[in-house]
Design a protein around this motif. Structure first.
Motif, PDB file in Angstrom:
ATOM      1  N   THR A  28      39.804  -7.309  27.942  1.00 50.15           N
ATOM      2  CA  THR A  28      38.375  -7.118  27.589  1.00 50.15           C
ATOM      3  C   THR A  28      38.464  -7.421  25.858  1.00 50.15           C
ATOM      4  OG1 THR A  28      37.730  -4.951  29.621  1.00 50.15           O
ATOM      5  CG2 THR A  28      37.260  -4.821  27.328  1.00 50.15           C
ATOM      6  N   TYR A  50      35.695  -9.760  24.342  1.00 49.07           N
ATOM      7  CA  TYR A  50      34.526  -9.203  22.841  1.00 49.07           C
ATOM      8  C   TYR A  50      35.054 -10.386  21.905  1.00 49.07           C
ATOM      9  CZ  TYR A  50      33.120  -6.487  19.231  1.00 49.07           C
ATOM     10  OH  TYR A  50      33.256  -5.778  18.230  1.00 49.07           O
ATOM     11  N   ASN A  97      32.474 -12.121  19.570  1.00 50.93           N
ATOM     12  CA  ASN A  97      32.500 -11.968  18.010  1.00 50.93           C
ATOM     13  C   ASN A  97      32.896 -12.318  17.207  1.00 50.93           C
ATOM     14  OD1 ASN A  97      29.832 -10.403  19.046  1.00 50.93           O
ATOM     15  ND2 ASN A  97      31.625  -9.388  19.733  1.00 50.93           N
TER      16      ASN A  97
END
Length: 44
Positions: free
Chosen positions: A7, A11, A15
């Protein structure tokens, strides 16, 4: 455990600016710890 790592990796891939932000936060915390340790050693 690997799900949380996946995760976080996902992410950060979505980003990329956050990698720089996290790095800057780590540097800030490192410097703050050094300053606090130095200041704590001089108080009498």
């Amino acid at each position: 455990m690997s799900e949380s790592n996946d995760t976080l990796t996902t992410y950060l891939e979505e980003n990329p600016r956050m990698i720089g932000v996290l790095f800057a936060i780590c540097l800030l915390l490192t410097q703050t710890g050094s300053v606090a340790a130095a200041a704590g050693g001089t108080i009498r």
